[in-house]
Design a protein around this motif. Structure first.
Motif, PDB file in Angstrom:
ATOM      1  N   LYS A 104      -6.428  -1.832   1.535  1.00  0.00           N
ATOM      2  CA  LYS A 104      -6.592  -0.531   2.110  1.00  0.00           C
ATOM      3  C   LYS A 104      -5.329   0.017   2.527  1.00  0.00           C
ATOM      4  O   LYS A 104      -4.228  -0.466   2.727  1.00  0.00           O
ATOM      5  CB  LYS A 104      -7.693  -0.448   3.250  1.00  0.00           C
ATOM      6  CG  LYS A 104      -6.795  -0.895   4.460  1.00  0.00           C
ATOM      7  CD  LYS A 104      -7.832  -0.461   5.606  1.00  0.00           C
ATOM      8  CE  LYS A 104      -7.312  -0.747   7.138  1.00  0.00           C
ATOM      9  NZ  LYS A 104      -6.456   0.375   7.265  1.00  0.00           N
ATOM     10  N   SER A 105      -5.296   1.572   2.517  1.00  0.00           N
ATOM     11  CA  SER A 105      -3.976   2.211   3.008  1.00  0.00           C
ATOM     12  C   SER A 105      -4.135   2.284   4.389  1.00  0.00           C
ATOM     13  O   SER A 105      -5.322   2.167   5.012  1.00  0.00           O
ATOM     14  CB  SER A 105      -3.736   3.683   2.212  1.00  0.00           C
ATOM     15  OG  SER A 105      -4.718   4.463   2.591  1.00  0.00           O
ATOM     16  N   GLU A 106      -3.042   3.013   4.993  1.00  0.00           N
ATOM     17  CA  GLU A 106      -3.148   3.310   6.444  1.00  0.00           C
ATOM     18  C   GLU A 106      -4.030   4.353   6.849  1.00  0.00           C
ATOM     19  O   GLU A 106      -4.485   4.627   8.094  1.00  0.00           O
ATOM     20  CB  GLU A 106      -1.755   3.465   7.171  1.00  0.00           C
ATOM     21  CG  GLU A 106      -0.985   2.204   7.151  1.00  0.00           C
ATOM     22  CD  GLU A 106       0.374   2.536   7.897  1.00  0.00           C
ATOM     23  OE1 GLU A 106       0.927   3.466   8.072  1.00  0.00           O
ATOM     24  OE2 GLU A 106       1.292   1.690   7.678  1.00  0.00           O
ATOM     25  N   LYS A 107      -4.310   5.412   5.808  1.00  0.00           N
ATOM     26  CA  LYS A 107      -5.274   6.210   6.106  1.00  0.00           C
ATOM     27  C   LYS A 107      -6.558   6.004   6.193  1.00  0.00           C
ATOM     28  O   LYS A 107      -7.188   6.824   6.979  1.00  0.00           O
ATOM     29  CB  LYS A 107      -4.924   7.276   4.720  1.00  0.00           C
ATOM     30  CG  LYS A 107      -3.560   8.098   4.664  1.00  0.00           C
ATOM     31  CD  LYS A 107      -3.726   9.172   3.709  1.00  0.00           C
ATOM     32  CE  LYS A 107      -2.465   9.731   3.647  1.00  0.00           C
ATOM     33  NZ  LYS A 107      -2.309  10.866   2.766  1.00  0.00           N
ATOM     34  N   VAL A 108      -6.949   4.859   5.844  1.00  0.00           N
ATOM     35  CA  VAL A 108      -8.434   4.455   6.094  1.00  0.00           C
ATOM     36  C   VAL A 108      -8.548   3.865   7.342  1.00  0.00           C
ATOM     37  O   VAL A 108      -8.046   2.661   7.226  1.00  0.00           O
ATOM     38  CB  VAL A 108      -8.921   3.719   4.676  1.00  0.00           C
ATOM     39  CG1 VAL A 108     -10.337   3.354   4.907  1.00  0.00           C
ATOM     40  CG2 VAL A 108      -8.628   4.267   3.409  1.00  0.00           C
ATOM     41  N   PRO A 109      -9.478   4.433   8.156  1.00  0.00           N
ATOM     42  CA  PRO A 109      -9.528   3.741   9.527  1.00  0.00           C
ATOM     43  C   PRO A 109     -10.642   2.533   9.334  1.00  0.00           C
ATOM     44  O   PRO A 109     -10.987   2.367   8.512  1.00  0.00           O
ATOM     45  CB  PRO A 109     -10.374   4.654   9.999  1.00  0.00           C
ATOM     46  CG  PRO A 109     -11.178   5.809   9.440  1.00  0.00           C
ATOM     47  CD  PRO A 109     -10.283   5.623   7.815  1.00  0.00           C
ATOM     48  N   TYR A 110     -10.105   1.434  10.255  1.00  0.00           N
ATOM     49  CA  TYR A 110     -10.773   0.348  10.225  1.00  0.00           C
ATOM     50  C   TYR A 110     -12.479   0.489  10.808  1.00  0.00           C
ATOM     51  O   TYR A 110     -13.215  -0.313  10.548  1.00  0.00           O
ATOM     52  CB  TYR A 110     -10.257  -0.565  11.366  1.00  0.00           C
ATOM     53  CG  TYR A 110      -8.978  -1.265  11.152  1.00  0.00           C
ATOM     54  CD1 TYR A 110      -9.161  -2.192   9.922  1.00  0.00           C
ATOM     55  CD2 TYR A 110      -7.737  -1.053  11.752  1.00  0.00           C
ATOM     56  CE1 TYR A 110      -7.659  -2.885   9.456  1.00  0.00           C
ATOM     57  CE2 TYR A 110      -6.415  -1.456  11.159  1.00  0.00           C
ATOM     58  CZ  TYR A 110      -6.622  -2.564  10.050  1.00  0.00           C
ATOM     59  OH  TYR A 110      -5.395  -2.877   9.752  1.00  0.00           O
ATOM     60  N   GLY A 111     -12.516   1.564  11.230  1.00  0.00           N
ATOM     61  CA  GLY A 111     -14.042   2.013  11.455  1.00  0.00           C
ATOM     62  C   GLY A 111     -14.791   2.088  10.309  1.00  0.00           C
ATOM     63  O   GLY A 111     -16.045   2.102  10.388  1.00  0.00           O
TER      64      GLY A 111
END
Length: 357
Positions: A104-111
């Motif tokens: 994943k990229s940083e734009k995709v939240p862990y939530g």
């Protein structure tokens, strides 16, 4: 909350696109049709919106959500790396029922990812889902639109039954086509690995990218309570009807005899019993159905066309609930192109209760 239902064939496309898009842009939830099952959609990049999905479904927070896109240009904001295998599979199978697990990229939240550094992505081929994503330009996290653990929804009525009052809107486009969730393949290792079987089979994937492995947990129960699932459906009991489901495997005549005996035993104890048969075997239960008033026999489809079985699978489990059966006995399905995908769902629905005769 008042859940609004839009019947797609009765309303102008511009209206449902605008209204559903506004709900999603405002962080709300929309039940949408895909070619596999109905999904519960929210803005995948909005952690608060993703949290609403988990709350509405009663879904464990470590169970990752699949992100739906429309067009390859949307994937680059979601991943930190796009391997060549992903490009090859996308070219062959997207839009369609294939989900790829990628870094994943940083734009995709862990939530959205269930706390993982990977994200599961697919491009749906259903025209309503595809048009909605294309129009609003929002990647949509969209797990199945049902109460967690229940049979997945293949009709808008199923979504309404489970989530009325918990979500903002449902787009009703009638029954879905395939009827089981997408194949999930993990592309973060050296060799692609199937984490959930589906309509896109191992052989189909191998024709494009060569060697493909299958996660051993697919047809077995995972005993590790600390296991972190990389894809939906790997850890928890899924698709379960209210009645106690048992799978019976073996030669056809032996299976029919065993199910008939088990059903008779339970009805003699005063229970209402359901039997999941096929077009080929349903007539073999007719005598039992006629003599035992508390037996409900339903055909799931024909073994000559496994697509009929996947199409009817979740609907028949919900119909068994409508019949208020306490025990359900189902034939097993281990052969053919879709046999593994069908058994994966049935085993999870049965809590891995299976006997061999």
């Amino acid at each position: 909350m008042n859940t609004i239902v839009y019947k797609i064939d009765e309303i102008d496309e511009r209206v449902w696109l605008k209204d559903a898009g506004k709900v999603l842009a405002d962080g709300g939830l929309v039940g949408i049709p895909t070619e596999t099952v109905y999904g519960l959609a929210a803005n995948a990049l909005d952690e608060a919106a993703a949290a609403k999905i988990y709350a509405a479904k009663g879904r464990p927070s470590d169970n990752p959500l699949i992100v739906h896109i429309a067009g390859m240009e949307m994937i680059h904001d979601l991943v930190s790396e796009l391997p060549e295998t992903a490009k090859q599979l996308a070219e062959k199978f997207w839009p369609g029922p294939l989900t790829m697990v990628l870094p994943k990229s940083e734009k995709v939240p862990y939530g959205t990812t269930g706390g993982l550094d990977t994200v599961a992505i697919r491009m749906p081929s259903h025209p309503v889902a595809y048009k909605l994503i294309s129009d609003c330009r929002i990647p949509l996290a969209a797990p199945s639109a049902n109460t967690s653990g229940r049979p997945s929804p293949t009709k808008a009525e199923h979504v309404y039954e489970d989530l009325n009052g918990k979500i903002d809107m449902i787009l009703d486009a009638g029954p879905v086509g395939i009827g089981i969730e997408s194949t999930i393949v993990d592309l973060t290792g050296e060799v692609p690995m199937i984490l959930r079987p589906g309509y896109i089979t191992r052989d189909m994937l191998s024709e494009v990218v060569g060697e493909v492995e299958i996660d051993p947990a697919i047809l077995g129960e995972n005993k590790d309570k600390n296991f972190r699932p990389k894809a939906p459906g790997m850890k928890y009991k899924h698709y379960a009807p209210k009645g106690d489901l048992l799978l019976v495997s073996g030669e056809r005549d032996n299976v029919v005899q065993a199910i008939s005996r088990l059903a008779s035993e339970k009805t003699s104890e005063g229970f209402r019993v359901g039997i999941i048969a096929t077009e080929e075997t349903k007539p073999m239960y007719d005598r039992l159905e006629a003599s035992e008033g508390e037996v409900v026999v339903m055909s799931i489809g024909t073994r000559k066309d496994e697509a009929t079985i996947t199409h009817n699978l979740y609907d028949i489990l919900r119909r068994m609930d409508d019949e208020n059966v306490s025990f359900i006995y189902s034939e097993s399905f281990g052969e053919g192109m879709l046999g593994q995908a069908i058994m994966n769902r049935l085993l999870k629905a049965a809590g891995h209760q299976q006997i061999y005769v």
